[in-house]
Design a protein around this motif. Sequence first.
Motif, PDB file in Angstrom:
ATOM      1  N   GLY A  63      10.845  -2.746  57.644  1.00 52.38           N
ATOM      2  CA  GLY A  63      12.295  -2.816  57.763  1.00 52.38           C
ATOM      3  C   GLY A  63      12.975  -2.986  56.416  1.00 52.38           C
ATOM      4  O   GLY A  63      14.028  -2.390  56.159  1.00 52.38           O
ATOM      5  N   ALA A  64      12.377  -3.796  55.543  1.00 50.61           N
ATOM      6  CA  ALA A  64      12.944  -3.996  54.206  1.00 50.61           C
ATOM      7  C   ALA A  64      12.973  -2.694  53.414  1.00 50.61           C
ATOM      8  O   ALA A  64      13.954  -2.391  52.719  1.00 50.61           O
ATOM      9  CB  ALA A  64      12.145  -5.061  53.455  1.00 50.61           C
ATOM     10  N   ARG A  89      16.088   2.078  51.343  1.00 52.50           N
ATOM     11  CA  ARG A  89      16.326   3.516  51.232  1.00 52.50           C
ATOM     12  C   ARG A  89      17.679   3.905  51.817  1.00 52.50           C
ATOM     13  O   ARG A  89      18.370   4.776  51.282  1.00 52.50           O
ATOM     14  CB  ARG A  89      15.188   4.265  51.930  1.00 52.50           C
ATOM     15  CG  ARG A  89      13.871   4.187  51.161  1.00 52.50           C
ATOM     16  CD  ARG A  89      12.693   4.713  51.954  1.00 52.50           C
ATOM     17  NE  ARG A  89      11.528   4.903  51.089  1.00 52.50           N
ATOM     18  CZ  ARG A  89      10.291   5.030  51.534  1.00 52.50           C
ATOM     19  NH1 ARG A  89      10.044   4.983  52.843  1.00 52.50           N
ATOM     20  NH2 ARG A  89       9.282   5.207  50.689  1.00 52.50           N
ATOM     21  N   SER A  90      18.072   3.256  52.896  1.00 51.64           N
ATOM     22  CA  SER A  90      19.356   3.578  53.519  1.00 51.64           C
ATOM     23  C   SER A  90      20.525   3.164  52.624  1.00 51.64           C
ATOM     24  O   SER A  90      21.477   3.933  52.434  1.00 51.64           O
ATOM     25  CB  SER A  90      19.460   2.886  54.881  1.00 51.64           C
ATOM     26  OG  SER A  90      18.482   3.382  55.770  1.00 51.64           O
ATOM     27  N   LEU A  91      20.455   1.954  52.069  1.00 52.80           N
ATOM     28  CA  LEU A  91      21.540   1.500  51.193  1.00 52.80           C
ATOM     29  C   LEU A  91      21.592   2.319  49.912  1.00 52.80           C
ATOM     30  O   LEU A  91      22.683   2.604  49.396  1.00 52.80           O
ATOM     31  CB  LEU A  91      21.362   0.013  50.870  1.00 52.80           C
ATOM     32  CG  LEU A  91      21.483  -0.957  52.045  1.00 52.80           C
ATOM     33  CD1 LEU A  91      21.275  -2.400  51.566  1.00 52.80           C
ATOM     34  CD2 LEU A  91      22.836  -0.824  52.738  1.00 52.80           C
ATOM     35  N   LEU A 114      20.967   5.427  49.506  1.00 54.51           N
ATOM     36  CA  LEU A 114      21.637   6.694  49.788  1.00 54.51           C
ATOM     37  C   LEU A 114      23.121   6.494  50.070  1.00 54.51           C
ATOM     38  O   LEU A 114      23.969   7.224  49.558  1.00 54.51           O
ATOM     39  CB  LEU A 114      20.964   7.377  50.983  1.00 54.51           C
ATOM     40  CG  LEU A 114      21.439   8.779  51.333  1.00 54.51           C
ATOM     41  CD1 LEU A 114      21.244   9.729  50.155  1.00 54.51           C
ATOM     42  CD2 LEU A 114      20.681   9.293  52.555  1.00 54.51           C
ATOM     43  N   GLU A 115      23.435   5.462  50.844  1.00 49.62           N
ATOM     44  CA  GLU A 115      24.831   5.244  51.234  1.00 49.62           C
ATOM     45  C   GLU A 115      25.722   4.902  50.042  1.00 49.62           C
ATOM     46  O   GLU A 115      26.883   5.305  49.991  1.00 49.62           O
ATOM     47  CB  GLU A 115      24.904   4.133  52.275  1.00 49.62           C
ATOM     48  CG  GLU A 115      26.313   3.895  52.815  1.00 49.62           C
ATOM     49  CD  GLU A 115      26.333   2.994  54.032  1.00 49.62           C
ATOM     50  OE1 GLU A 115      27.425   2.478  54.354  1.00 49.62           O
ATOM     51  OE2 GLU A 115      25.265   2.804  54.679  1.00 49.62           O
ATOM     52  N   PHE A 116      25.177   4.175  49.069  1.00 43.69           N
ATOM     53  CA  PHE A 116      26.002   3.699  47.953  1.00 43.69           C
ATOM     54  C   PHE A 116      25.679   4.413  46.634  1.00 43.69           C
ATOM     55  O   PHE A 116      26.124   3.985  45.568  1.00 43.69           O
ATOM     56  CB  PHE A 116      25.834   2.183  47.789  1.00 43.69           C
ATOM     57  CG  PHE A 116      26.405   1.405  48.933  1.00 43.69           C
ATOM     58  CD1 PHE A 116      27.750   1.078  48.950  1.00 43.69           C
ATOM     59  CD2 PHE A 116      25.612   1.035  49.998  1.00 43.69           C
ATOM     60  CE1 PHE A 116      28.296   0.377  50.015  1.00 43.69           C
ATOM     61  CE2 PHE A 116      26.151   0.332  51.080  1.00 43.69           C
ATOM     62  CZ  PHE A 116      27.497   0.007  51.087  1.00 43.69           C
ATOM     63  N   ALA A 117      24.954   5.523  46.698  1.00 42.93           N
ATOM     64  CA  ALA A 117      24.503   6.194  45.478  1.00 42.93           C
ATOM     65  C   ALA A 117      25.657   6.608  44.572  1.00 42.93           C
ATOM     66  O   ALA A 117      25.537   6.555  43.341  1.00 42.93           O
ATOM     67  CB  ALA A 117      23.660   7.411  45.844  1.00 42.93           C
ATOM     68  N   ARG A 118      26.761   7.017  45.140  1.00 44.19           N
ATOM     69  CA  ARG A 118      27.858   7.544  44.315  1.00 44.19           C
ATOM     70  C   ARG A 118      28.755   6.443  43.734  1.00 44.19           C
ATOM     71  O   ARG A 118      29.707   6.743  43.019  1.00 44.19           O
ATOM     72  CB  ARG A 118      28.681   8.545  45.120  1.00 44.19           C
ATOM     73  CG  ARG A 118      27.886   9.795  45.476  1.00 44.19           C
ATOM     74  CD  ARG A 118      28.730  10.852  46.137  1.00 44.19           C
ATOM     75  NE  ARG A 118      27.917  12.005  46.518  1.00 44.19           N
ATOM     76  CZ  ARG A 118      27.594  13.004  45.713  1.00 44.19           C
ATOM     77  NH1 ARG A 118      28.026  13.001  44.455  1.00 44.19           N
ATOM     78  NH2 ARG A 118      26.842  14.007  46.139  1.00 44.19           N
ATOM     79  N   THR A 119      28.444   5.189  44.026  1.00 43.45           N
ATOM     80  CA  THR A 119      29.235   4.098  43.449  1.00 43.45           C
ATOM     81  C   THR A 119      28.722   3.685  42.075  1.00 43.45           C
ATOM     82  O   THR A 119      29.395   2.934  41.368  1.00 43.45           O
ATOM     83  CB  THR A 119      29.204   2.860  44.359  1.00 43.45           C
ATOM     84  OG1 THR A 119      27.887   2.281  44.332  1.00 43.45           O
ATOM     85  CG2 THR A 119      29.599   3.210  45.785  1.00 43.45           C
ATOM     86  N   GLY A 120      27.510   4.114  41.719  1.00 40.97           N
ATOM     87  CA  GLY A 120      26.864   3.663  40.487  1.00 40.97           C
ATOM     88  C   GLY A 120      25.820   2.596  40.717  1.00 40.97           C
ATOM     89  O   GLY A 120      24.981   2.338  39.855  1.00 40.97           O
ATOM     90  N   LEU A 121      25.870   1.949  41.886  1.00 45.93           N
ATOM     91  CA  LEU A 121      24.859   0.965  42.247  1.00 45.93           C
ATOM     92  C   LEU A 121      23.511   1.642  42.485  1.00 45.93           C
ATOM     93  O   LEU A 121      23.464   2.747  43.025  1.00 45.93           O
ATOM     94  CB  LEU A 121      25.298   0.250  43.530  1.00 45.93           C
ATOM     95  CG  LEU A 121      24.247  -0.604  44.253  1.00 45.93           C
ATOM     96  CD1 LEU A 121      23.889  -1.837  43.440  1.00 45.93           C
ATOM     97  CD2 LEU A 121      24.748  -0.997  45.641  1.00 45.93           C
ATOM     98  N   VAL A 123      19.744   0.757  44.409  1.00 48.26           N
ATOM     99  CA  VAL A 123      19.056  -0.143  45.342  1.00 48.26           C
ATOM    100  C   VAL A 123      17.593   0.282  45.390  1.00 48.26           C
ATOM    101  O   VAL A 123      17.279   1.411  45.767  1.00 48.26           O
ATOM    102  CB  VAL A 123      19.664  -0.074  46.757  1.00 48.26           C
ATOM    103  CG1 VAL A 123      19.030  -1.135  47.651  1.00 48.26           C
ATOM    104  CG2 VAL A 123      21.176  -0.248  46.714  1.00 48.26           C
ATOM    105  N   ASN A 124      16.718  -0.611  44.993  1.00 50.11           N
ATOM    106  CA  ASN A 124      15.295  -0.290  44.932  1.00 50.11           C
ATOM    107  C   ASN A 124      14.459  -1.428  45.505  1.00 50.11           C
ATOM    108  O   ASN A 124      14.917  -2.577  45.572  1.00 50.11           O
ATOM    109  CB  ASN A 124      14.867  -0.035  43.484  1.00 50.11           C
ATOM    110  CG  ASN A 124      15.488   1.219  42.914  1.00 50.11           C
ATOM    111  OD1 ASN A 124      15.142   2.330  43.304  1.00 50.11           O
ATOM    112  ND2 ASN A 124      16.432   1.056  41.986  1.00 50.11           N
ATOM    113  N   ALA A 125      13.258  -1.095  45.906  1.00 49.28           N
ATOM    114  CA  ALA A 125      12.331  -2.093  46.444  1.00 49.28           C
ATOM    115  C   ALA A 125      11.132  -2.242  45.521  1.00 49.28           C
ATOM    116  O   ALA A 125      10.648  -1.272  44.939  1.00 49.28           O
ATOM    117  CB  ALA A 125      11.855  -1.689  47.838  1.00 49.28           C
TER     118      ALA A 125
END
Length: 252
Positions: free
Chosen positions: A155-156, A161-163, A165-172, A174-176
């Motif tokens: 789940g983590a 991966r979902s976050l 993709l969702e926030f990719a264009r903000t500059g943020l 998210v990696n595991a």
Amino acid sequence: MTFATGKHALITGGGTGIGAGAARALAAAGAHVSLLGRRREPLEAVAAETGGRAIVCDVTDPEAQARAFAEAREAFGPLDYVILNAGIGDSRPFLRTSRESWNAIIATNLTALFDGAQLALPDLQAASKRLVIVASVAGLKGGAMAAPYVASKHGAVGLTRSLALEFARTGLTVNAICPSFVDTPMVDDSAARIAGATGKSVEEARALLARTNGNGRLITVDEVTHAIMQLLHPQASGVNGACVTIDGGTSA
């Protein structure tokens, strides 16, 4: 000046193991560190060492986690890096796994990530901001005798991966981070459970766990911390949605 000078990093599970290692590395790189965890004494020890802020918080309590994030912002301002590291484990046959154990592991290892990400994201949607989730190689494959833990780490990884993709264009980004067995108090607990169930010594149990890693030894906290720091670096802006394995070659 280092890349993290003046940045604010919040770390859950910041009193021991990977969280404490990340706090030390970030403080050495110039960051202000907010350390969240359930036990005051280890948090305060790391805070004294790093000049950080110790905030006692059970991440499975969403209101407590919200108060902790607010206290961190009050101390050091908006968040730049968030490392969601708090986690627990267990090992037992599936048919002897209680619903209470399932609930506790999912609450700590997955639901608390949902709450932490929602609390962090208002600050993080900008270039050079970073969200790192400490998952596990158990989030990339199956594992006997640890179904709740493996499910929580899958789940983590999915959340990461979902976050991403969702926030990719903000500059943020998210990696595991997906380590195998790391020389931390969590491995000490695992070794103690194995010793109790098998009659082996704790050292024999630790050696058994070490042999499951591709390189035949436990991963060090410093090795995991190094990978985290690489993901936080400004030049890592193209690394997004990655699951960085640190397992000595197990998953090769």
